[in-house]
Structure formats: C-alpha cells, structure tokens
Write a protein that holds these residues in place. Structure first.
Motif, PDB file in Angstrom:
ATOM      1  N   LEU A 147       8.534  24.327 -30.080  1.00 28.64           N
ATOM      2  CA  LEU A 147       9.257  25.302 -30.550  1.00 28.64           C
ATOM      3  C   LEU A 147      10.635  24.978 -31.033  1.00 28.64           C
ATOM      4  O   LEU A 147      11.156  25.063 -32.031  1.00 28.64           O
ATOM      5  CB  LEU A 147       9.619  26.531 -29.683  1.00 28.64           C
ATOM      6  N   ARG A 148      11.193  23.805 -30.215  1.00 29.04           N
ATOM      7  CA  ARG A 148      12.578  23.305 -30.511  1.00 29.04           C
ATOM      8  C   ARG A 148      12.385  22.669 -31.754  1.00 29.04           C
ATOM      9  O   ARG A 148      13.391  22.398 -32.538  1.00 29.04           O
ATOM     10  CB  ARG A 148      12.980  22.486 -29.549  1.00 29.04           C
ATOM     11  N   LEU A 149      11.131  21.876 -32.012  1.00 23.23           N
ATOM     12  CA  LEU A 149      11.104  20.886 -33.092  1.00 23.23           C
ATOM     13  C   LEU A 149      11.138  21.862 -34.426  1.00 23.23           C
ATOM     14  O   LEU A 149      11.690  21.475 -35.623  1.00 23.23           O
ATOM     15  CB  LEU A 149       9.847  20.140 -33.078  1.00 23.23           C
TER      16      LEU A 149
ATOM     17  N   ALA B 259      24.081  30.911 -30.835  1.00 24.26           N
ATOM     18  CA  ALA B 259      22.796  30.335 -30.306  1.00 24.26           C
ATOM     19  C   ALA B 259      22.912  28.915 -29.838  1.00 24.26           C
ATOM     20  O   ALA B 259      23.736  28.287 -30.109  1.00 24.26           O
ATOM     21  CB  ALA B 259      21.664  30.557 -31.460  1.00 24.26           C
ATOM     22  N   SER B 260      21.844  28.505 -29.249  1.00 21.12           N
ATOM     23  CA  SER B 260      21.560  26.974 -28.971  1.00 21.12           C
ATOM     24  C   SER B 260      21.177  26.411 -30.145  1.00 21.12           C
ATOM     25  O   SER B 260      20.170  26.308 -30.908  1.00 21.12           O
ATOM     26  CB  SER B 260      20.539  26.789 -27.879  1.00 21.12           C
ATOM     27  N   LEU B 261      22.112  25.441 -30.841  1.00 19.32           N
ATOM     28  CA  LEU B 261      21.927  25.151 -32.261  1.00 19.32           C
ATOM     29  C   LEU B 261      21.942  23.574 -32.419  1.00 19.32           C
ATOM     30  O   LEU B 261      21.693  22.980 -33.375  1.00 19.32           O
ATOM     31  CB  LEU B 261      23.097  25.369 -32.822  1.00 19.32           C
ATOM     32  N   ARG B 262      21.606  22.544 -31.150  1.00 19.98           N
ATOM     33  CA  ARG B 262      21.570  21.263 -31.379  1.00 19.98           C
ATOM     34  C   ARG B 262      20.464  20.913 -32.001  1.00 19.98           C
ATOM     35  O   ARG B 262      20.361  19.920 -32.750  1.00 19.98           O
ATOM     36  CB  ARG B 262      21.774  20.544 -29.941  1.00 19.98           C
ATOM     37  N   GLU B 263      19.329  21.570 -32.127  1.00 22.67           N
ATOM     38  CA  GLU B 263      17.939  21.173 -32.845  1.00 22.67           C
ATOM     39  C   GLU B 263      18.139  21.689 -34.416  1.00 22.67           C
ATOM     40  O   GLU B 263      18.026  21.057 -35.355  1.00 22.67           O
ATOM     41  CB  GLU B 263      16.938  21.767 -32.446  1.00 22.67           C
ATOM     42  N   TYR B 264      18.754  23.037 -34.378  1.00 22.67           N
ATOM     43  CA  TYR B 264      18.979  23.407 -35.868  1.00 22.67           C
ATOM     44  C   TYR B 264      19.751  22.849 -36.475  1.00 22.67           C
ATOM     45  O   TYR B 264      19.457  22.685 -37.910  1.00 22.67           O
ATOM     46  CB  TYR B 264      19.731  25.018 -35.503  1.00 22.67           C
ATOM     47  N   THR B 265      20.783  22.183 -35.865  1.00 18.95           N
ATOM     48  CA  THR B 265      21.973  21.424 -36.905  1.00 18.95           C
ATOM     49  C   THR B 265      21.395  19.721 -36.941  1.00 18.95           C
ATOM     50  O   THR B 265      22.052  19.059 -37.635  1.00 18.95           O
ATOM     51  CB  THR B 265      23.090  21.519 -36.336  1.00 18.95           C
ATOM     52  N   TYR B 266      20.381  19.399 -36.129  1.00 21.22           N
ATOM     53  CA  TYR B 266      19.791  18.149 -35.940  1.00 21.22           C
ATOM     54  C   TYR B 266      20.721  17.207 -35.072  1.00 21.22           C
ATOM     55  O   TYR B 266      20.475  15.893 -34.975  1.00 21.22           O
ATOM     56  CB  TYR B 266      19.869  17.420 -37.434  1.00 21.22           C
ATOM     57  N   LEU B 267      21.650  17.736 -34.614  1.00 23.10           N
ATOM     58  CA  LEU B 267      22.613  17.146 -33.731  1.00 23.10           C
ATOM     59  C   LEU B 267      21.973  16.602 -32.651  1.00 23.10           C
ATOM     60  O   LEU B 267      22.044  15.402 -32.123  1.00 23.10           O
ATOM     61  CB  LEU B 267      23.774  17.838 -33.488  1.00 23.10           C
ATOM     62  N   GLY B 268      21.062  17.115 -32.120  1.00 25.54           N
ATOM     63  CA  GLY B 268      20.271  16.723 -30.868  1.00 25.54           C
ATOM     64  C   GLY B 268      19.211  15.429 -31.056  1.00 25.54           C
ATOM     65  O   GLY B 268      19.031  14.961 -30.170  1.00 25.54           O
ATOM     66  N   ALA B 269      18.974  15.531 -32.318  1.00 27.74           N
ATOM     67  CA  ALA B 269      18.208  14.500 -32.636  1.00 27.74           C
ATOM     68  C   ALA B 269      18.815  13.120 -32.871  1.00 27.74           C
ATOM     69  O   ALA B 269      18.089  11.969 -32.836  1.00 27.74           O
ATOM     70  CB  ALA B 269      17.353  14.614 -34.070  1.00 27.74           C
ATOM     71  N   HIS B 270      20.221  13.083 -32.992  1.00 27.33           N
ATOM     72  CA  HIS B 270      20.951  12.028 -33.247  1.00 27.33           C
ATOM     73  C   HIS B 270      22.016  11.748 -32.505  1.00 27.33           C
ATOM     74  O   HIS B 270      22.794  10.883 -32.358  1.00 27.33           O
ATOM     75  CB  HIS B 270      21.451  12.110 -34.673  1.00 27.33           C
ATOM     76  N   ASN B 271      21.834  12.265 -30.966  1.00 25.04           N
ATOM     77  CA  ASN B 271      22.686  12.102 -30.005  1.00 25.04           C
ATOM     78  C   ASN B 271      21.913  10.953 -29.148  1.00 25.04           C
ATOM     79  O   ASN B 271      21.202  11.385 -28.181  1.00 25.04           O
ATOM     80  CB  ASN B 271      22.971  13.152 -29.272  1.00 25.04           C
TER      81      ASN B 271
ATOM     82  N   ILE C 136      17.274  16.576 -27.486  1.00 21.43           N
ATOM     83  CA  ILE C 136      15.796  16.451 -28.088  1.00 21.43           C
ATOM     84  C   ILE C 136      15.340  15.227 -28.026  1.00 21.43           C
ATOM     85  O   ILE C 136      14.128  14.959 -27.783  1.00 21.43           O
ATOM     86  CB  ILE C 136      15.523  17.455 -29.125  1.00 21.43           C
ATOM     87  N   ASN C 137      16.236  14.295 -28.448  1.00 24.99           N
ATOM     88  CA  ASN C 137      15.594  12.688 -28.847  1.00 24.99           C
ATOM     89  C   ASN C 137      15.301  12.055 -27.375  1.00 24.99           C
ATOM     90  O   ASN C 137      14.254  11.366 -27.348  1.00 24.99           O
ATOM     91  CB  ASN C 137      16.227  11.860 -29.719  1.00 24.99           C
ATOM     92  N   PHE C 138      16.158  12.461 -26.521  1.00 25.01           N
ATOM     93  CA  PHE C 138      15.746  11.698 -25.329  1.00 25.01           C
ATOM     94  C   PHE C 138      14.787  12.587 -24.576  1.00 25.01           C
ATOM     95  O   PHE C 138      13.621  11.766 -23.932  1.00 25.01           O
ATOM     96  CB  PHE C 138      17.145  11.886 -24.279  1.00 25.01           C
ATOM     97  N   ARG C 139      14.714  13.849 -24.373  1.00 19.17           N
ATOM     98  CA  ARG C 139      13.477  14.548 -23.936  1.00 19.17           C
ATOM     99  C   ARG C 139      12.282  14.326 -24.638  1.00 19.17           C
ATOM    100  O   ARG C 139      11.371  14.134 -23.831  1.00 19.17           O
ATOM    101  CB  ARG C 139      13.841  15.985 -24.036  1.00 19.17           C
ATOM    102  N   ALA C 140      12.092  14.207 -25.907  1.00 20.60           N
ATOM    103  CA  ALA C 140      10.850  13.787 -26.218  1.00 20.60           C
ATOM    104  C   ALA C 140      10.396  12.654 -26.236  1.00 20.60           C
ATOM    105  O   ALA C 140       9.268  12.180 -25.586  1.00 20.60           O
ATOM    106  CB  ALA C 140      10.926  14.044 -27.946  1.00 20.60           C
TER     107      ALA C 140
END
Length: 538
Positions: A76-78, A91-103, A110-114
């Motif tokens: 879902l987060r992807l 809302a929780s936006l770190r995936e929506y803005t792609y920031l979570g994929a590049h932290n 999300i990049n660590f969790r995945a």
C-alpha cells in the motif's frame, strides 16, 4: 532478533508463529546464529519451521507505528508513490513525496524497511535451501512436505529479489542489464559466516538470472504436488503469478501471457462478481484470492496490523495518516453501475456512507470534512469493528487477467486482449461491453481498469517504473473539483491550498523523466557503512 528455533512451527498451519522485524541482522558482517541455528537447519522439522516462518513474516513483520504490518502494508505504501492517489489533507506523506525512498540514514522510512524486509526473507530462504541441499538424506528429501517447502523457499527468494531489484535498481533494459548495478546477491552457496560479509552489488542481469532460475525450480517442484486450497502457501499457480510479473518487467510479453494463463488455470480461484467485491478484503476464502493469510483466532492482532491501520471501520487512533483520494481522471471513467465506485467515498457526489464506517475515518471538523472529499478510500474493513481481526491479501486472480490482457495487446493480439479485458471487467460492471479499441487505445483501457482494480495492492508504482510513466498529479481533476465544489471543503482557498501542498520543496526527489535517478530507492546507509563493496545509488 531472537533465535529462530523459538519460533519454529512444526505443524503445517502458518498461522502458528510470529517473527519480529529483524532490523539489523542482514547488515551484520559477523556470523549470526539468529537464523542459522544448526538445530533448525539440520532437521526436517527445523527446515519446515524456517519456511513457515517466511509465511509468518508476510503478514506479521512490523513496519512501525502508523505503517502497518506485513507485505500488504508495504504494498500500500508503495502505491502512495503512484499517480493514482491525490493528497490534500494532513497525512503521512514520506512515500507520497518520495522523501521516504531517499532518506538513506533513517530506519523508519520505506527504503530501509523494504531492504530489511526482503533481505530478511532472503536470509531465511538461503539457510533453508542450503539445509535442504546439504543436511537431509536423499530419502528425507523425497518427503512431500519437504518437497513442498523446497519449492516455496525458492519461490520466496525469487519474489524477494524481484521486489528488491525493482526498487533499488534501474528498470530492466536488455541492452544495459549486464552492466546496470542491481542489488547485493546473497545466496545459499555461502556459509553462515559468509552470507552477510562484504558483498558487491550484482548486475540487474544477474539478479534476473537468479530470479528466473529460482522460479523455474519452484514451478518444477510444486507443479505435481497437491495444491488444494492452500492460499496461505505458495502454490504452483502463485509462482506462475510471480513469474508473470517478472516477465512484464522484462517486456517478455509471450512469457507474461503464458504464465498469467497458467496462473488462472491452476489457481482454484475465480473472479468475484458485483457485490462480492465489497467484502472489505478481509477473508482469505474469498473466491478471487490466490495468496493471502488468515490470522488465528488466538492471535492478539492489536493495532499494528494492515487492516487495523487502513480499514474504514476500526478506530486505530491514527486514521489521519491515511488521507488519500483516488485520481478522478480514472475514477470518473468507470461505468455508473461499476461496483468499484463503492471502494471510494466522493463527498462531492451523492454517495451513501456505509453504516459501519468509524466516525474518526470520515470526520467533520466544525462542519468541514477532514478527509479527502474527492474520493476517500473505502476498500478495506476489519471483520468486526470492535477488533482488528481480518485476513490479509497478497495476490488475487484479477491481476492475472490484466497481465494477460496487456501481454496479448502488446503482441498485437487485439481480439484476444479485448476478450480477456471483457472477462474481468464484466464481473465488476454488469453494463460493460466488449471493447473495440485496438493498439495503444486498448492498452490504455486495460490500464484504466487495472489501476482502479488493484490500487493499494502494490502494483501501480512498479508499472509506472517499468514503463517510465512520470507522475503528474497536478493534472488530476481532483483539484478542479475542489475549486468548483460549493460545499464545505471546497472553493478557491481550498483549491490553492491543495495545489501548494502538491508542488512544494518536499517533492524535489520525485522522478521528472522516465530515466530519472530518483526512480531508484537509496540503499540504507547501515548497509553501505558495513559493506563498502555495496555501491550507493546516485
């Protein structure tokens, strides 16, 4: 992480055990006994327990507060990174803005969790596969339960590596795959001590070579074994479904068509029809499910499960994390009697709210909606609003029809693709007529229905990446709808706020071109720190 033997499930039911998240194990450079305990690796019961642990992780892996548990939460987060959802509310936006994929330094992004999730699956499979190969006698390897678990282990490893290479590498390109950096390749060929030592990234081609080899082994092993209705196991049909996804990523349309047809023919599932699709996606006996998991009655599911986090009828205390509307460019093309319209609540339209919706999910704050007025998700529900009980979905049959239809269309088999699309959409919309479009128009129609059907099931982001579809959310009709809506939550001020929310500095890491480096997730710094051979993405 605790020692694996404390979590072994010797019985066949995968609902018996729960493995915690293994945050750091895959990063360690020294030998670990967490999963390589000889007592587990050297016995039939131990090896069966390791594979059952893989299933437990698929629904119980803890991704953190407000994120949810298991693979469905990650999927879902992807999809929050896709162009099919629009956010204008807090809302929780770190995936929506792609920031979570590049932290690269965070451990709750999300990049660590995945990375952690999929490599923990791989860590299990490597030990299991090595145990099957090296510690069991020839007679023991003939046991049906062992053979089934062997097939599942190979399928799990293929699944995990495919998810990883899609997230952390460039999209598959046959002309550059042999040189494009893929992911760190860790297999059962290494000893326990070597499994997590310094290792280079393999190439994209090497990753797909292993993925396809594992899938072949899994399919050959599982094909002749009794499949029954074991949707909480990886069956031959499920592995064919994974293989169909892999073939799509390689643009191998003939293989994608073949595998999708095999999955459909052997799944022992059938498409759900009409109101059957309004079941809240919480029952793994539902006709259309191919792969999913049932929680045991005795398990205390708590507030961290997928359904507790994303259902409409359960008070989890953080519903405001999930404020995302469907892209109205696609939603508004659905037929008026398409049952999938009821998967979304559009406040700007005359829609009825299901009676069991929790008050906190669609709040009115001083008379103003505190949710997305252009289409708040209503797809998921717990089985009983008083608890978080409910099963979780990994793969369903509808996806296979859309894969088959796309593969047929891209091979110029327009008539076949039209029929395949009609077969699946007719079950969603009784008024749907046989498509007449051909070529690109037919492919666009296939994707229209695929996008609506599978949204929040972990498909759209991967489709966008493999096809180079750059997200352009500001082109969505949602913003104009907000501007034109005369009721509370609409008007010029709300419109300007919504636009500003979707074009601020937080969106700098979103892909701007089909080949943008930002399609690739950053590899966690924890891996880079202990493994200097692992090259970071640009």
């Amino acid at each position: 992480m605790k020692r694996l033997h404390k979590y072994l499930a010797i019985a066949a039911g995968v609902t018996l055990l729960t493995l915690p998240a293994c945050k750091k194990d895959f990063l360690e450079t020294s030998s670990t006994t967490s999963l390589g305990d000889k007592q587990a690796e050297g016995t039939q019961e131990g090896l069966l327990g390791i594979v059952n642990g893989l299933h437990s992780m698929m629904y119980a892996y803890n991704f953190g507060q407000g994120f949810g548990a298991g693979a469905p939460s990650l999927n879902l987060r992807l999809d929050l990174m896709s162009d099919d959802v629009i956010n204008t509310q807090p809302a929780s936006l770190r995936e929506y803005t792609y920031l979570g994929a590049h932290n690269e330094r965070g451990d709750d992004v999300i990049n660590f969790r995945a990375w952690d999730f999929y490599y923990t699956l791989i860590q299990h499979t490597n030990i299991a596969i090595r145990g099957f190969k090296n510690t069991l006698t020839e007679e023991e390897r003939k046991d049906k339960k062992i053979r089934y678990s062997v097939g599942e282990a190979y399928a799990f490893r293929a699944y995990a590596y495919h998810q990883l290479v899609q997230l952390y590498a460039k999209r598959y390109n046959a002309s550059t795959a042999a040189s494009d950096p893929g992911v760190v390749m860790r297999t059962d060929e290494a000893t326990n001590a070597q499994l997590y030592e310094k290792a280079r990234r393999g190439t994209v081609a090497e990753a797909y070579e292993l993925i396809e080899s594992d899938l072949k082994m899994a399919m050959e092993t599982l094909k002749d074994l009794d499949q029954n209705n074991s949707r909480n196991h990886l069956r031959y049909s499920t592995v064919c479904g994974i293989a169909a996804r892999v073939a799509l990523c390689k643009s191998d349309w003939a293989a994608a068509e073949t595998y999708a047809k095999e999955a459909i023919a052997n799944a022992n599932s059938k498409l759900q029809v009409g109101e059957e699709l309004l079941d809240g996606f919480n029952d793994y006996t539902a006709n259309e499910w191919m792969w999913g998991y049932r929680y045991a009655e005795t398990q205390n599911q708590g507030y961290g499960t997928f359904l507790a986090t994303y259902s409409t009828n359960f008070d989890n205390g953080w519903q405001d994390h999930f404020r995302f509307a469907v892209n109205r460019n696609i939603f508004d093309q659905l037929g008026t009697n398409d049952v999938r319209r009821k998967w979304w609540y559009c406040y700007d339209q005359d829609q009825n709210i299901p009676e069991d919706v929790d008050a906190g999910y669609l709040p009115l704050i001083s008379g103003t909606p505190g949710f997305e007025i252009t289409g708040q998700c209503m797809k998921y529900r717990v089985q009983n609003h008083a608890s978080s009980k409910g099963d979780v979905l990994i793969m369903r049959l509808g996806e296979m029809y859309y894969i088959q239809a796309e593969a047929e269309a891209r091979q110029g088999k327009d008539a076949a693709a039209q029929t395949t699309l009609y077969t699946v959409v007719k079950t969603r919309d009784a008024d749907f007529v046989q498509p007449t479009e051909t070529g690109d128009a037919l492919i666009e129609k296939i994707f229209l229905h695929k996008r609506l059907d599978l949204l929040f099931e972990g498909v759209r982001f991967f489709d966008m990446k493999r096809l180079g579809i750059v997200p352009n959310r500001l082109a969505a009709k949602n913003f104009q709808i907000i501007k034109d809506f005369a009721g509370p939550g609409g008007g010029e001020t709300k419109y300007q706020e919504a636009i500003a929310k979707n074009q601020n500095a937080s969106f700098e890491t979103m892909p701007k071109t089909p080949d943008d480096k930002n399609w690739q997730f950053k590899i966690p710094y924890s891996e880079i720190k202990v493994n200097p051979l692992c090259q970071q993405n640009p």
